[in-house]
Design an enzyme around this catalytic site. Structure first.
Site, PDB file in Angstrom:
ATOM      1  N   GLU A   1       0.839  -1.199   0.000  1.00  0.00           N
ATOM      2  CA  GLU A   1       0.000   0.000   0.000  1.00  0.00           C
ATOM      3  C   GLU A   1       0.870   1.245   0.000  1.00  0.00           C
ATOM      4  O   GLU A   1       1.960   1.244   0.565  1.00  0.00           O
ATOM      5  CB  GLU A   1      -0.834   0.059   1.284  1.00  0.00           C
ATOM      6  CG  GLU A   1      -1.752  -1.108   1.476  1.00  0.00           C
ATOM      7  CD  GLU A   1      -2.389  -1.097   2.858  1.00  0.00           C
ATOM      8  OE1 GLU A   1      -3.156  -2.027   3.120  1.00  0.00           O
ATOM      9  OE2 GLU A   1      -2.115  -0.187   3.657  1.00  0.00           O
TER      10      GLU A   1
ATOM     11  N   CYS B   1       5.540  -7.955   7.099  1.00  0.00           N
ATOM     12  CA  CYS B   1       6.604  -7.553   8.023  1.00  0.00           C
ATOM     13  C   CYS B   1       6.889  -8.708   8.972  1.00  0.00           C
ATOM     14  O   CYS B   1       5.983  -9.429   9.381  1.00  0.00           O
ATOM     15  CB  CYS B   1       6.186  -6.317   8.816  1.00  0.00           C
ATOM     16  SG  CYS B   1       7.486  -5.716   9.915  1.00  0.00           S
TER      17      CYS B   1
ATOM     18  N   CYS C   1      -2.009   1.073   8.399  1.00  0.00           N
ATOM     19  CA  CYS C   1      -1.111   0.455   7.444  1.00  0.00           C
ATOM     20  C   CYS C   1      -1.356  -1.038   7.402  1.00  0.00           C
ATOM     21  O   CYS C   1      -1.535  -1.691   8.403  1.00  0.00           O
ATOM     22  CB  CYS C   1       0.336   0.802   7.756  1.00  0.00           C
ATOM     23  SG  CYS C   1       1.245  -0.432   8.637  1.00  0.00           S
TER      24      CYS C   1
ATOM     25  N   CYS D   1      -0.544  -4.300  14.827  1.00  0.00           N
ATOM     26  CA  CYS D   1      -0.315  -3.810  13.459  1.00  0.00           C
ATOM     27  C   CYS D   1      -0.833  -4.815  12.427  1.00  0.00           C
ATOM     28  O   CYS D   1      -0.475  -6.002  12.468  1.00  0.00           O
ATOM     29  CB  CYS D   1       1.188  -3.578  13.267  1.00  0.00           C
ATOM     30  SG  CYS D   1       1.642  -3.229  11.564  1.00  0.00           S
TER      31      CYS D   1
ATOM     32  N   CYS E   1       4.515  -6.951  15.509  1.00  0.00           N
ATOM     33  CA  CYS E   1       3.885  -6.078  16.513  1.00  0.00           C
ATOM     34  C   CYS E   1       2.387  -6.422  16.556  1.00  0.00           C
ATOM     35  O   CYS E   1       1.748  -6.507  15.501  1.00  0.00           O
ATOM     36  CB  CYS E   1       4.103  -4.611  16.159  1.00  0.00           C
ATOM     37  SG  CYS E   1       5.847  -4.235  15.919  1.00  0.00           S
TER      38      CYS E   1
ATOM     39  N   ASN F   1      -5.260   2.641  15.764  1.00  0.00           N
ATOM     40  CA  ASN F   1      -6.209   2.308  14.710  1.00  0.00           C
ATOM     41  C   ASN F   1      -6.576   0.832  14.939  1.00  0.00           C
ATOM     42  O   ASN F   1      -5.722  -0.028  14.736  1.00  0.00           O
ATOM     43  CB  ASN F   1      -5.476   2.487  13.382  1.00  0.00           C
ATOM     44  CG  ASN F   1      -6.399   2.788  12.260  1.00  0.00           C
ATOM     45  OD1 ASN F   1      -7.602   2.937  12.446  1.00  0.00           O
ATOM     46  ND2 ASN F   1      -5.847   2.850  11.080  1.00  0.00           N
TER      47      ASN F   1
ATOM     48  N   GLY G   1       5.934  -2.763   6.400  1.00  0.00           N
ATOM     49  CA  GLY G   1       7.306  -3.244   6.504  1.00  0.00           C
ATOM     50  C   GLY G   1       8.191  -2.443   7.436  1.00  0.00           C
ATOM     51  O   GLY G   1       7.851  -1.342   7.849  1.00  0.00           O
ATOM     52  N   GLU G   2       9.329  -3.049   7.765  1.00  0.00           N
ATOM     53  CA  GLU G   2      10.310  -2.423   8.659  1.00  0.00           C
ATOM     54  C   GLU G   2      11.500  -1.979   7.790  1.00  0.00           C
ATOM     55  O   GLU G   2      12.298  -2.815   7.341  1.00  0.00           O
ATOM     56  CB  GLU G   2      10.718  -3.451   9.728  1.00  0.00           C
ATOM     57  CG  GLU G   2      11.957  -3.107  10.519  1.00  0.00           C
ATOM     58  CD  GLU G   2      11.959  -1.703  11.135  1.00  0.00           C
ATOM     59  OE1 GLU G   2      10.926  -1.258  11.649  1.00  0.00           O
ATOM     60  OE2 GLU G   2      13.018  -1.051  11.074  1.00  0.00           O
TER      61      GLU G   2
ATOM     62  N   SER H   1      10.881   5.363   9.696  1.00  0.00           N
ATOM     63  CA  SER H   1      10.351   4.942  10.987  1.00  0.00           C
ATOM     64  C   SER H   1      10.795   3.508  11.243  1.00  0.00           C
ATOM     65  O   SER H   1      10.621   2.640  10.384  1.00  0.00           O
ATOM     66  CB  SER H   1       8.827   5.034  10.958  1.00  0.00           C
ATOM     67  OG  SER H   1       8.287   4.496  12.141  1.00  0.00           O
TER      68      SER H   1
ATOM     69  N   CYS I   1       3.151   8.164   2.234  1.00  0.00           N
ATOM     70  CA  CYS I   1       3.520   7.113   3.173  1.00  0.00           C
ATOM     71  C   CYS I   1       3.702   5.842   2.351  1.00  0.00           C
ATOM     72  O   CYS I   1       2.751   5.359   1.737  1.00  0.00           O
ATOM     73  CB  CYS I   1       2.396   6.956   4.198  1.00  0.00           C
ATOM     74  SG  CYS I   1       2.703   5.637   5.352  1.00  0.00           S
TER      75      CYS I   1
ATOM     76  N   SER J   1       9.415   3.745  16.819  1.00  0.00           N
ATOM     77  CA  SER J   1       8.123   3.304  17.363  1.00  0.00           C
ATOM     78  C   SER J   1       8.358   2.797  18.777  1.00  0.00           C
ATOM     79  O   SER J   1       8.873   1.700  18.969  1.00  0.00           O
ATOM     80  CB  SER J   1       7.555   2.191  16.497  1.00  0.00           C
ATOM     81  OG  SER J   1       7.331   2.689  15.204  1.00  0.00           O
ATOM     82  N   LEU J   2       7.975   3.610  19.749  1.00  0.00           N
ATOM     83  CA  LEU J   2       8.284   3.264  21.142  1.00  0.00           C
ATOM     84  C   LEU J   2       7.093   2.561  21.799  1.00  0.00           C
ATOM     85  O   LEU J   2       7.191   1.426  22.239  1.00  0.00           O
ATOM     86  CB  LEU J   2       8.681   4.539  21.897  1.00  0.00           C
ATOM     87  CG  LEU J   2       9.355   4.366  23.244  1.00  0.00           C
ATOM     88  CD1 LEU J   2      10.592   3.497  23.157  1.00  0.00           C
ATOM     89  CD2 LEU J   2       9.708   5.723  23.854  1.00  0.00           C
TER      90      LEU J   2
END
Ligand code: SAH
Ligand code: SF4
Length: 352
Positions: A94, A114, A338, A121, A118, A295, A164-165, A196, A107, A219-220
């Site tokens: 996307e 990924c 995402c 996500c 997480c 989200n 993705g990372e 990010s 974005c 991303s904390l």
């Protein structure tokens, strides 16, 4: 389906070398580069400034498109557009365009799926499909740049915050930025990009050592190891102390601030106590905190925080002198989270 290499995977130097082996004059390389990154052409036929023999050679040797647009969703105000893009092997990613004032922010994705898992996500929930090549990352920007060009506009900012990372696909992500940053091409300044990361400490160190102007976001989402490991499994490998140390070293080495992202989950990390723990963790660090109401996703029970609790959270940070913004997810009405759109697409495709 052609399996020719993608033209956007090449640097200007690589195009120059290739033309040498083809026995073409070297100035043709810049013509091709400017066709791709200034004219934004995406078929060999458009290169009317090249002899037809060279156009043919190019079209026999390269793909000029590795992404097929599918479902397009627009927010109600029309300012956010999300496009499902299918890669040549059928996997889906996307890319989102957000128009805001004079800014046209993209974005984009760095991987299909990924590997970081997480829990909140949608991309993490679908698992890892594959890395994107640098050209596939670049092409997402060109895709929207073409639409904007028709309106006399340009992409002004790019965030690698889609699927993705990016630090798990470090080389391709940085190479894509380098290509779009090239002064003889699209020429989008390094400061216009933000990467990010979920917090891959060795890559944060590498990134710091390269002293680039690209913005860094982390991303904390939690301020203790126990809480963070529950949300972001990668925290077991790179715990908070190591992560914050890497951020401090980054600030020291580059003089640049770090952005921390914190998705507020109702009753989980949106309490005053969480805010105070965050303050203690970030005290004295040159940084900015982006608060994003969660989200909600299919496979995670957590819900978004309320506006009121987000304000309380923000006030605690600001009183402690930590700059902070509540980032409303614009286009929430278009499955803006995402990975949410691609989840469906990737499920209906056979795994290759
Ligand atoms: N992999 C990178 C970049 C992509 S995710 C990273 O994790 O940083 C971009 C941002 O969206 C991250 O801060 C991530 O934690 C956040 N995010 C992912 N899913 C979300 C959700 N459901 N609600 C709110 N933020 C989410
Ligand atoms: Fe991957 Fe980022 Fe999603 Fe975590 S939040 S699963 S790192 S895309």
């Amino acid at each position: 389906m052609s399996n020719l290499p993608l033209i956007y995977d090449l640097t200007l130097d690589e195009i120059t070398q290739m033309l040498q082996t083809w026995g073409e004059p070297s100035y043709r390389a810049l013509q091709i580069w400017q066709g791709l990154y200034i004219q934004l052409w995406n078929t060999p036929d458009q290169f009317s400034n090249l002899p037809s023999s060279l156009r043919n050679h190019l079209s026999e040797s390269f793909r000029f498109s590795g992404l097929t647009p599918g479902t397009i969703l627009q927010s109600r105000d029309g300012e956010t557009v999300k496009t499902l893009l299918t890669l040549v092997d059928g996997k889906a990613i996307e890319a989102v365009l957000m128009r805001y004032d004079e800014r046209n922010t993209l974005c984009i994705s760095s991987q299909a799926g990924c590997a970081m898992g997480c829990v909140f996500c949608a991309t993490g929930q679908m698992g890892f499909k594959r890395h994107l090549s640098s050209g596939e990352i670049v092409e997402q920007v060109l895709f929207y740049a073409r639409t904007l060009k028709q309106q006399g506009k340009r992409v002004t900012n790019v965030v690698l915050m889609g699927m993705g990372e990016p630090f798990h696909n470090y080389e391709a992500s940085i190479a894509a930025i380098d290509r779009l940053n090239h002064p003889l091409g699209y020429n989008l300044g390094e400061r216009r990009f933000t990467i990010s990361t979920v917090g891959l400490v060795p890559l944060i160190k590498r990134f710091a050592s390269e002293k680039r102007q690209i913005n860094l976001a982390i991303s904390l989402h939690a301020a203790t190891d126990e809480e963070r490991s529950n949300l972001l499994p990668v925290n077991k490998r790179y715990p908070i102390a190591d992560l914050i140390q890497a951020c401090k070293d980054y600030v020291e080495l580059t003089g640049r601030r770090v952005t921390f992202e914190w998705a507020l989950i109702n009753g989980v990390n949106d309490t005053s106590e969480s805010a105070r723990k965050l303050v203690a963790l970030l005290m004295g660090l040159l940084c900015h905190v982006n608060i994003i109401p969660l989200n909600p996703t299919r496979k995670f029970a957590g819900q978004a925080t309320t506006r009121q609790r987000a304000e309380v959270f923000k006030n605690i940070l600001e009183k402690a002198g930590i700059p902070c913004t509540i980032r409303i997810r614009r286009g929430i009405d278009i499955q803006a989270g995402c990975g949410q759109l691609a989840t469906d697409a990737n499920q209906t495709k056979p795994m290759l």
